[in-house]
Design a protein around this motif. Structure first.
Motif, PDB file in Angstrom:
ATOM      1  N   GLU A  65       4.789  18.562  19.667  1.00 28.05           N
ATOM      2  CA  GLU A  65       5.295  19.207  20.872  1.00 28.05           C
ATOM      3  C   GLU A  65       6.159  18.237  21.694  1.00 28.05           C
ATOM      4  O   GLU A  65       7.264  18.588  22.133  1.00 28.05           O
ATOM      5  CB  GLU A  65       4.117  19.698  21.712  1.00 28.05           C
ATOM      6  CG  GLU A  65       4.478  20.358  23.004  1.00 28.05           C
ATOM      7  CD  GLU A  65       3.244  20.728  23.820  1.00 28.05           C
ATOM      8  OE1 GLU A  65       3.436  21.181  24.964  1.00 28.05           O
ATOM      9  OE2 GLU A  65       2.097  20.549  23.349  1.00 28.05           O
ATOM     10  N   LEU A  66       5.692  17.027  21.884  1.00 30.77           N
ATOM     11  CA  LEU A  66       6.427  16.039  22.668  1.00 30.77           C
ATOM     12  C   LEU A  66       7.689  15.579  21.936  1.00 30.77           C
ATOM     13  O   LEU A  66       8.738  15.381  22.556  1.00 30.77           O
ATOM     14  CB  LEU A  66       5.517  14.850  22.994  1.00 30.77           C
ATOM     15  CG  LEU A  66       6.050  13.837  23.995  1.00 30.77           C
ATOM     16  CD1 LEU A  66       6.481  14.496  25.301  1.00 30.77           C
ATOM     17  CD2 LEU A  66       4.974  12.781  24.274  1.00 30.77           C
ATOM     18  N   TRP A  67       7.621  15.444  20.619  1.00 35.98           N
ATOM     19  CA  TRP A  67       8.782  15.075  19.800  1.00 35.98           C
ATOM     20  C   TRP A  67       9.869  16.137  19.945  1.00 35.98           C
ATOM     21  O   TRP A  67      11.042  15.815  20.172  1.00 35.98           O
ATOM     22  CB  TRP A  67       8.346  14.912  18.346  1.00 35.98           C
ATOM     23  CG  TRP A  67       9.420  14.589  17.358  1.00 35.98           C
ATOM     24  CD1 TRP A  67       9.989  15.445  16.459  1.00 35.98           C
ATOM     25  CD2 TRP A  67      10.035  13.310  17.131  1.00 35.98           C
ATOM     26  NE1 TRP A  67      10.919  14.789  15.700  1.00 35.98           N
ATOM     27  CE2 TRP A  67      10.965  13.478  16.086  1.00 35.98           C
ATOM     28  CE3 TRP A  67       9.886  12.062  17.703  1.00 35.98           C
ATOM     29  CZ2 TRP A  67      11.751  12.431  15.606  1.00 35.98           C
ATOM     30  CZ3 TRP A  67      10.668  11.018  17.228  1.00 35.98           C
ATOM     31  CH2 TRP A  67      11.585  11.205  16.185  1.00 35.98           C
ATOM     32  N   GLU A  68       9.484  17.397  19.824  1.00 42.56           N
ATOM     33  CA  GLU A  68      10.449  18.499  19.969  1.00 42.56           C
ATOM     34  C   GLU A  68      11.059  18.506  21.371  1.00 42.56           C
ATOM     35  O   GLU A  68      12.259  18.718  21.527  1.00 42.56           O
ATOM     36  CB  GLU A  68       9.784  19.843  19.671  1.00 42.56           C
ATOM     37  CG  GLU A  68       9.354  20.021  18.230  1.00 42.56           C
ATOM     38  CD  GLU A  68      10.514  20.157  17.260  1.00 42.56           C
ATOM     39  OE1 GLU A  68      11.585  20.661  17.659  1.00 42.56           O
ATOM     40  OE2 GLU A  68      10.357  19.753  16.094  1.00 42.56           O
ATOM     41  N   TRP A  69      10.229  18.283  22.394  1.00 38.23           N
ATOM     42  CA  TRP A  69      10.732  18.242  23.767  1.00 38.23           C
ATOM     43  C   TRP A  69      11.747  17.113  23.939  1.00 38.23           C
ATOM     44  O   TRP A  69      12.819  17.301  24.517  1.00 38.23           O
ATOM     45  CB  TRP A  69       9.584  18.062  24.768  1.00 38.23           C
ATOM     46  CG  TRP A  69      10.093  17.854  26.158  1.00 38.23           C
ATOM     47  CD1 TRP A  69      10.436  18.813  27.063  1.00 38.23           C
ATOM     48  CD2 TRP A  69      10.373  16.588  26.792  1.00 38.23           C
ATOM     49  NE1 TRP A  69      10.910  18.229  28.220  1.00 38.23           N
ATOM     50  CE2 TRP A  69      10.883  16.857  28.074  1.00 38.23           C
ATOM     51  CE3 TRP A  69      10.242  15.268  26.400  1.00 38.23           C
ATOM     52  CZ2 TRP A  69      11.254  15.857  28.970  1.00 38.23           C
ATOM     53  CZ3 TRP A  69      10.621  14.262  27.285  1.00 38.23           C
ATOM     54  CH2 TRP A  69      11.110  14.572  28.552  1.00 38.23           C
ATOM     55  N   ALA A  70      11.411  15.929  23.434  1.00 39.41           N
ATOM     56  CA  ALA A  70      12.291  14.765  23.575  1.00 39.41           C
ATOM     57  C   ALA A  70      13.656  15.030  22.959  1.00 39.41           C
ATOM     58  O   ALA A  70      14.683  14.605  23.494  1.00 39.41           O
ATOM     59  CB  ALA A  70      11.641  13.528  22.947  1.00 39.41           C
ATOM     60  N   TRP A  71      13.694  15.770  21.858  1.00 38.29           N
ATOM     61  CA  TRP A  71      14.952  16.041  21.164  1.00 38.29           C
ATOM     62  C   TRP A  71      15.754  17.164  21.824  1.00 38.29           C
ATOM     63  O   TRP A  71      16.793  17.558  21.303  1.00 38.29           O
ATOM     64  CB  TRP A  71      14.703  16.300  19.682  1.00 38.29           C
ATOM     65  CG  TRP A  71      14.530  14.996  18.964  1.00 38.29           C
ATOM     66  CD1 TRP A  71      13.370  14.333  18.721  1.00 38.29           C
ATOM     67  CD2 TRP A  71      15.571  14.153  18.475  1.00 38.29           C
ATOM     68  NE1 TRP A  71      13.618  13.141  18.106  1.00 38.29           N
ATOM     69  CE2 TRP A  71      14.961  13.001  17.930  1.00 38.29           C
ATOM     70  CE3 TRP A  71      16.954  14.252  18.429  1.00 38.29           C
ATOM     71  CZ2 TRP A  71      15.689  11.971  17.355  1.00 38.29           C
ATOM     72  CZ3 TRP A  71      17.682  13.230  17.858  1.00 38.29           C
ATOM     73  CH2 TRP A  71      17.056  12.107  17.324  1.00 38.29           C
ATOM     74  N   ARG A  72      15.310  17.646  22.958  1.00 37.83           N
ATOM     75  CA  ARG A  72      16.105  18.591  23.750  1.00 37.83           C
ATOM     76  C   ARG A  72      16.658  17.924  25.007  1.00 37.83           C
ATOM     77  O   ARG A  72      17.348  18.559  25.794  1.00 37.83           O
ATOM     78  CB  ARG A  72      15.266  19.818  24.115  1.00 37.83           C
ATOM     79  CG  ARG A  72      14.968  20.723  22.908  1.00 37.83           C
ATOM     80  CD  ARG A  72      14.351  22.038  23.314  1.00 37.83           C
ATOM     81  NE  ARG A  72      13.130  21.907  24.085  1.00 37.83           N
ATOM     82  CZ  ARG A  72      11.901  21.820  23.596  1.00 37.83           C
ATOM     83  NH1 ARG A  72      11.722  21.851  22.308  1.00 37.83           N
ATOM     84  NH2 ARG A  72      10.854  21.723  24.384  1.00 37.83           N
ATOM     85  N   THR A  73      16.364  16.654  25.218  1.00 35.89           N
ATOM     86  CA  THR A  73      16.839  15.934  26.398  1.00 35.89           C
ATOM     87  C   THR A  73      18.285  15.482  26.187  1.00 35.89           C
ATOM     88  O   THR A  73      18.771  15.422  25.047  1.00 35.89           O
ATOM     89  CB  THR A  73      15.961  14.694  26.679  1.00 35.89           C
ATOM     90  OG1 THR A  73      16.100  13.773  25.598  1.00 35.89           O
ATOM     91  CG2 THR A  73      14.500  15.082  26.889  1.00 35.89           C
ATOM     92  N   PRO A  74      18.978  15.140  27.269  1.00 35.28           N
ATOM     93  CA  PRO A  74      20.342  14.612  27.126  1.00 35.28           C
ATOM     94  C   PRO A  74      20.396  13.358  26.243  1.00 35.28           C
ATOM     95  O   PRO A  74      21.347  13.172  25.472  1.00 35.28           O
ATOM     96  CB  PRO A  74      20.749  14.287  28.566  1.00 35.28           C
ATOM     97  CG  PRO A  74      19.932  15.211  29.414  1.00 35.28           C
ATOM     98  CD  PRO A  74      18.614  15.326  28.694  1.00 35.28           C
ATOM     99  N   GLN A  75      19.381  12.497  26.321  1.00 31.58           N
ATOM    100  CA  GLN A  75      19.368  11.248  25.557  1.00 31.58           C
ATOM    101  C   GLN A  75      19.437  11.509  24.052  1.00 31.58           C
ATOM    102  O   GLN A  75      19.968  10.701  23.290  1.00 31.58           O
ATOM    103  CB  GLN A  75      18.104  10.434  25.882  1.00 31.58           C
ATOM    104  CG  GLN A  75      18.085   9.878  27.285  1.00 31.58           C
ATOM    105  CD  GLN A  75      17.541  10.854  28.319  1.00 31.58           C
ATOM    106  OE1 GLN A  75      17.636  12.065  28.191  1.00 31.58           O
ATOM    107  NE2 GLN A  75      16.968  10.312  29.386  1.00 31.58           N
ATOM    108  N   ALA A  76      18.905  12.634  23.616  1.00 28.83           N
ATOM    109  CA  ALA A  76      18.886  12.953  22.186  1.00 28.83           C
ATOM    110  C   ALA A  76      20.291  13.080  21.610  1.00 28.83           C
ATOM    111  O   ALA A  76      20.491  12.862  20.415  1.00 28.83           O
ATOM    112  CB  ALA A  76      18.078  14.223  21.935  1.00 28.83           C
TER     113      ALA A  76
END
Length: 166
Positions: A65-76
């Motif tokens: 869940e956290l991995w998927e969330w992180a990959w939706r951030t601008p930094q991704a």
């Protein structure tokens, strides 16, 4: 590094602008092996650790869940071009999940902050990486439009006119 400084200009340093709406590509597969959780069973002299499948599944679900969330951030948007960084991102995810648990130690929290800086998840980390999150002009315009006070209709005034009706 300050993008607005003359020194940065002279050095030719520029900032990479990241999309405010976040990264819209696919998240890669989580690169770390599953974390196995064990619990203690038995009495004092015969205590032993037993694999806890339910807790292991919960941890795996939270990491996903956290991995998927992180990959939706601008930094991704930057990470997608830097595959060498994916391990650090995964370790940030794993350490974040550990820090959500009761077993977290001070060293875990310190590691979490260092990983967050490395992958640009903090304001300092954004600066260190030379990234800035672009201003979302569309969202700004929508917000401004909603917050503007409605203009009142013009007030009509009556005037006395000479030579009026008897």
């Amino acid at each position: 590094m300050d993008p607005k400084s003359g020194r940065s200009d002279r050095r030719g340093l520029t900032w990479v602008s990241l999309p405010a709406q976040g990264y819209e590509g696919e998240a890669p597969e989580f690169p770390l092996m599953p974390r196995r959780i064990y619990r203690w069973e038995g009495e004092k002299a015969s205590r032993h650790q037993v694999f806890d499948e339910e807790s292991t599944d919960l941890v795996r679900d939270r990491e996903t869940e956290l991995w998927e969330w992180a990959w939706r951030t601008p930094q991704a948007a930057a990470w997608a071009k830097e595959t060498w960084r994916w391990q650090a991102i995964a370790h940030w995810v794993r350490t974040s999940v550990i820090c959500e648990s009761d077993e977290a130690m001070a060293s875990d929290r310190g590691s979490l902050h260092r990983f967050a800086d490395q992958i640009g998840m903090t304001p300092a980390g954004l600066r260190e990486n030379g990234w800035e999150i672009a201003e979302d002009e569309m969202a700004k315009a929508r917000t401004e439009k909603k917050t503007k006070e409605p203009t009142a209709a013009p007030v009509r005034r009556m005037r006395a006119v000479s030579g009026g009706a008897d």
